[in-house]
Write a protein that holds these residues in place. Structure first.
Motif, short mmCIF file in Angstrom:
data_model
loop_
_atom_site.label_atom_id
_atom_site.label_comp_id
_atom_site.label_asym_id
_atom_site.label_seq_id
_atom_site.Cartn_x
_atom_site.Cartn_y
_atom_site.Cartn_z
N MET A 99 0.83 -1.22 0.02
CA MET A 99 -0.07 -0.04 -0.02
C MET A 99 0.88 1.25 -0.17
SD MET A 99 -3.40 -0.41 0.26
CE MET A 99 -4.73 -1.08 1.11
N THR A 100 0.29 2.23 -0.61
CA THR A 100 0.93 3.55 -0.74
C THR A 100 0.37 4.48 0.24
OG1 THR A 100 1.52 3.27 -3.15
CG2 THR A 100 1.76 5.46 -2.17
N THR A 101 1.41 5.10 0.85
CA THR A 101 0.85 6.33 1.84
C THR A 101 0.57 7.50 1.43
OG1 THR A 101 1.94 5.09 3.67
CG2 THR A 101 1.36 7.42 4.14
N TYR A 102 -0.63 8.24 1.82
CA TYR A 102 -0.51 9.63 1.22
C TYR A 102 -0.97 10.60 2.40
CZ TYR A 102 -1.20 7.20 -3.18
OH TYR A 102 -0.79 6.38 -4.29
N VAL A 103 -0.64 11.66 2.22
CA VAL A 103 -1.04 12.78 3.13
C VAL A 103 -2.01 13.67 2.41
CG1 VAL A 103 -0.33 14.75 4.79
CG2 VAL A 103 1.28 12.60 4.39
N MET A 139 -7.72 20.30 8.33
CA MET A 139 -7.60 19.13 8.59
C MET A 139 -6.48 18.23 7.91
SD MET A 139 -11.68 18.25 8.53
CE MET A 139 -11.80 19.44 7.18
N VAL A 140 -5.92 17.30 8.48
CA VAL A 140 -4.62 16.34 7.91
C VAL A 140 -5.29 15.13 8.08
CG1 VAL A 140 -2.59 15.71 7.75
CG2 VAL A 140 -2.99 18.15 7.95
N ALA A 141 -5.14 14.17 6.99
CA ALA A 141 -5.42 12.70 7.03
C ALA A 141 -4.09 12.29 6.57
CB ALA A 141 -6.70 12.29 6.40
N VAL A 142 -3.83 11.03 7.12
CA VAL A 142 -2.95 10.05 6.62
C VAL A 142 -3.47 8.73 6.10
CG1 VAL A 142 -0.75 8.74 6.99
CG2 VAL A 142 -1.04 11.01 8.09
N CYS A 143 -3.40 8.51 4.93
CA CYS A 143 -4.17 7.50 4.43
C CYS A 143 -3.30 6.57 3.63
CB CYS A 143 -5.36 7.98 3.23
SG CYS A 143 -6.38 8.99 3.98
N ASP A 155 -2.98 2.56 -4.82
CA ASP A 155 -2.24 3.10 -6.02
C ASP A 155 -2.67 4.46 -6.24
OD1 ASP A 155 -4.55 3.04 -7.77
OD2 ASP A 155 -3.96 0.93 -8.35
N ASP A 156 -2.03 5.33 -6.98
CA ASP A 156 -2.26 6.52 -7.19
C ASP A 156 -3.65 6.80 -7.82
OD1 ASP A 156 0.30 7.12 -6.18
OD2 ASP A 156 1.08 7.47 -8.28
N ALA A 157 -4.24 6.09 -8.83
CA ALA A 157 -5.28 6.01 -9.37
C ALA A 157 -6.48 6.06 -8.27
CB ALA A 157 -5.55 5.16 -10.50
N VAL A 158 -6.35 5.08 -7.42
CA VAL A 158 -7.42 5.15 -6.38
C VAL A 158 -7.44 6.31 -5.56
CG1 VAL A 158 -8.06 3.65 -4.14
CG2 VAL A 158 -7.40 2.52 -6.20
N MET A 159 -6.30 6.76 -5.16
CA MET A 159 -6.24 8.04 -4.37
C MET A 159 -6.85 9.14 -4.94
SD MET A 159 -5.88 9.52 -1.47
CE MET A 159 -5.55 8.07 -0.34
N LEU A 166 -0.56 14.32 -1.11
CA LEU A 166 1.09 14.40 -1.01
C LEU A 166 1.20 13.03 -1.09
CD1 LEU A 166 2.12 17.08 1.66
CD2 LEU A 166 1.90 17.34 -0.91
N LYS A 167 2.06 12.37 -2.01
CA LYS A 167 2.40 10.93 -1.75
C LYS A 167 3.61 11.00 -0.87
CE LYS A 167 3.47 7.02 -4.73
NZ LYS A 167 3.77 6.71 -6.34
N ALA A 168 3.44 10.17 0.29
CA ALA A 168 4.56 9.87 1.26
C ALA A 168 5.29 8.73 0.98
CB ALA A 168 3.85 10.04 2.48
N PHE A 169 6.59 8.86 1.10
CA PHE A 169 7.59 7.71 1.14
C PHE A 169 7.78 7.45 2.84
CE2 PHE A 169 7.85 9.71 -2.97
CZ PHE A 169 7.83 8.61 -3.94
N PRO A 170 7.68 6.32 3.13
CA PRO A 170 8.25 5.94 4.42
C PRO A 170 9.74 5.96 4.58
CG PRO A 170 7.61 3.85 3.02
CD PRO A 170 7.46 5.07 2.34
N GLU A 171 10.40 5.93 5.74
CA GLU A 171 11.94 5.90 6.08
C GLU A 171 12.39 5.10 5.15
OE1 GLU A 171 15.08 6.20 9.62
OE2 GLU A 171 12.86 6.33 10.14
N ALA A 172 12.27 3.87 5.13
CA ALA A 172 13.01 2.98 4.43
C ALA A 172 13.21 3.15 2.88
CB ALA A 172 12.52 1.45 4.60
N ALA A 173 11.98 3.63 2.36
CA ALA A 173 12.22 4.23 0.78
C ALA A 173 12.89 5.25 0.93
CB ALA A 173 10.72 4.36 0.44
#
Length: 97
Positions: free
Chosen positions: A1-5, A51-55, A59-63, A81-88
């Motif tokens: 899953m991809t993280t988005y802010v 407001m801010v949501a972390v979702c 994929d990008d199309a779904v978001m 915003l597409k968010a990259f976790p620390e490992a990435a």
């Protein structure tokens, strides 16, 4: 899953109907879940955004579809915003020239 802010602001309509906002949040959570995603965190904020949501989404199309669906209600405007976790982040930086 991809993280988005998601950075979210109420529109004039959304502010006029602010008491309905918790119900709209519940509906948004269900809509994203139905698309295969989820809300990880949600915050009421002070400053440039209301407001801010972390979702997470598959994929990008779904978001993109989800953000458009939110906006069509006329109560909020979003920035995604597409968010990259620390490992990435570490992998990206280490592969940089």
């Amino acid at each position: 899953m991809t993280t988005y802010v998601l950075l979210i602001n109420w529109t004039d309509q959304g502010v006029r109907n602010v008491r309905e906002s918790p119900k709209r949040l519940d509906a948004a959570k269900k809509a994203l879940s139905d698309m295969g995603g989820s809300f990880r965190e949600f915050f009421l904020t002070m400053g440039d955004y209301d407001m801010v949501a972390v979702c997470e989404a598959p994929d990008d199309a779904v978001m993109a579809r989800f953000a458009l669906q939110l906006s069509t209600g006329g109560n909020v405007r979003t920035r995604t915003l597409k968010a990259f976790p620390e490992a990435a982040y570490r992998e990206i930086i280490s592969s940089f020239g």
